[in-house]
Design an enzyme around this catalytic site. Structure first.
Site, PDB file in Angstrom:
ATOM      1  CE1 TYR A  43      -3.643  -2.443   0.225  1.00  0.00           C
ATOM      2  CE2 TYR A  43      -4.248  -1.495   2.167  1.00  0.00           C
ATOM      3  CZ  TYR A  43      -4.334  -2.413   1.245  1.00  0.00           C
ATOM      4  OH  TYR A  43      -5.561  -3.310   1.436  1.00  0.00           O
ATOM      5  N   GLY A  44       1.985   0.966   0.623  1.00  0.00           N
ATOM      6  CA  GLY A  44       3.081   2.352   0.886  1.00  0.00           C
ATOM      7  C   GLY A  44       3.100   2.975  -0.441  1.00  0.00           C
ATOM      8  CB  CYS A  74      -2.060  -0.927   7.396  1.00  0.00           C
ATOM      9  SG  CYS A  74      -1.377  -0.246   6.120  1.00  0.00           S
ATOM     10  CB  THR A  76       0.201   2.866   4.112  1.00  0.00           C
ATOM     11  OG1 THR A  76       1.584   2.212   4.428  1.00  0.00           O
ATOM     12  CG2 THR A  76       0.188   3.641   3.156  1.00  0.00           C
ATOM     13  CB  CYS A 185       5.834   0.007   8.277  1.00  0.00           C
ATOM     14  SG  CYS A 185       5.363  -1.216   7.045  1.00  0.00           S
ATOM     15  CB  THR A 186       2.183  -3.345  10.942  1.00  0.00           C
ATOM     16  OG1 THR A 186       1.670  -3.446   9.704  1.00  0.00           O
ATOM     17  CG2 THR A 186       1.435  -2.363  11.663  1.00  0.00           C
ATOM     18  CG  HIS A 187       5.166  -5.444   6.384  1.00  0.00           C
ATOM     19  ND1 HIS A 187       4.010  -4.955   6.342  1.00  0.00           N
ATOM     20  CD2 HIS A 187       4.935  -6.632   5.603  1.00  0.00           C
ATOM     21  CE1 HIS A 187       3.183  -5.438   5.211  1.00  0.00           C
ATOM     22  NE2 HIS A 187       3.936  -6.543   4.990  1.00  0.00           N
TER      23      HIS A 187
HETATM   24  N1  DGL Z   1       2.243  -2.712   6.901  1.00  0.00           N
HETATM   25  C1  DGL Z   1       1.907  -1.535   6.310  1.00  0.00           C
HETATM   26  C2  DGL Z   1       1.967  -0.233   6.940  1.00  0.00           C
HETATM   27  O1  DGL Z   1       2.051  -0.305   8.300  1.00  0.00           O
HETATM   28  C3  DGL Z   1       1.900  -1.349   4.844  1.00  0.00           C
HETATM   29  C4  DGL Z   1       3.147  -1.741   3.985  1.00  0.00           C
HETATM   30  C5  DGL Z   1       2.711  -1.812   2.581  1.00  0.00           C
HETATM   31  O2  DGL Z   1       1.731  -2.260   2.125  1.00  0.00           O
HETATM   32  O3  DGL Z   1       3.618  -0.853   1.706  1.00  0.00           O
HETATM   33  O4  DGL Z   1       2.361   0.607   6.605  1.00  0.00           O
END
Ligand code: DGL
Length: 272
Positions: A43-44, A74, A76, A185-187
């Site tokens: 999504y970023g 998320c 974003t 970012c949650t990743h």
């Molecule tokens: N995990 C997401 C966040 O916290 C989005 C990462 C992505 O989709 O670019 O922003």
């Protein structure tokens, strides 16, 4: 609203599982429905309009599962869509940004905070805005790390390629003398050991997941929506849905969560 209904959690992919993990830890009685938008990740690098459209579709899907509250796990989507969707839907919705910003402002000793996130989150300037509202003297340096999300989605959590990319991204922040870094970012909590090693032991890493779960707990208590049931061993206590590649997601989720994920269902999310 049924207090024993599940909590809905969503992200563009596997990253939101870091928030789901924390919710499960802090509220073991709650049921959870997770949606990972694996067909449309990342999504970023997408526009605000697109992320709002995706978020609306996912919320409509989660509402078909009768969720009692929704966590946008998320950054974003929280940055771009929270303000819009919380007005449009009749269900309590929280994001992850406020929680992370509060934790960072509390943690810093020298008033210099770094934030790493997607291009969308950093470009929106939302962390700076929220932190400056709390303390106008705080200095915030944001750095977009667009390759982190695909590295995590590919499972390259401990890899020399990840180390190399992280060193390049973080070198700029190292020159700013920050003492606190938000994993915005949650990743990114899945890259915590790499980021921590590069930044050094003097920099406190803030993972907004912990504070987000606390905020959710307080919200459920306030609205008298906290689950009254005891731990339920039923397989469907935690349900997982994605928009693509369900098996890959199942394996990843099992490696992150405290219990085995048996199956993940693929949903045609564009239809919602
Ligand atoms: N995990 C997401 C966040 O916290 C989005 C990462 C992505 O989709 O670019 O922003």
């Amino acid at each position: 609203m049924d207090r024993n209904a599940p909590i809905g959690v969503f992200d563009s992919g596997v990253g939101g599982l870091t928030v789901a993990r924390e919710i499960i830890r802090q509220m073991p009685d709650e049921r959870l429905v997770y949606f990972g938008d694996t067909a449309r990740v990342p999504y970023g690098s997408k526009s605000r309009e697109t992320v709002i459209r995706y978020s609306r579709q996912i919320i409509r899907f989660l509402l078909t599962k009768n969720v009692k509250a929704i966590v946008i796990a998320c950054n974003t989507a929280s940055a771009y869509a929270l303000e819009t969707v919380e007005k449009e839907f009749d269900v309590p919705i929280i994001g992850v940004i406020k929680a992370g910003a509060v934790a960072a402002v509390r943690a810093t000793r020298n008033g210099k905070i770094g934030v790493i996130g997607t291009e969308g989150t950093i470009g929106s300037g939302i962390y700076t805005e929220v932190m400056k509202q709390m303390n106008p003297d705080i200095e915030v340096t944001g750095k977009a790390c667009p390759l982190f999300c695909p590295l995590v989605e590919e499972g390259l959590l401990h890899d020399s390629v990840t180390d190399e990319i992280a060193s390049r991204y973080l070198s700029e922040l190292k020159g700013r003398f920050i003492d606190t870094l938000v994993l915005g970012c949650t990743h990114y909590p899945l890259l915590r050991s790499t980021v921590g090693r590069i930044m050094g032991g003097d920099v406190t890493l803030v993972n907004p997941a912990y504070e987000t779960a606390l905020e959710l707990k307080a919200l459920l208590a306030e609205k008298e929506l906290a689950c009254g049931c005891a731990e339920d061993p039923a397989a469907d206590k935690y349900r997982f849905y994605v928009s693509d590649l369900a098996e890959k997601f199942t394996a990843f989720a099992t490696s992150i969560l405290p219990r085995q994920v048996k199956e993940t269902e693929k949903i045609p999310i564009e239809e919602y």
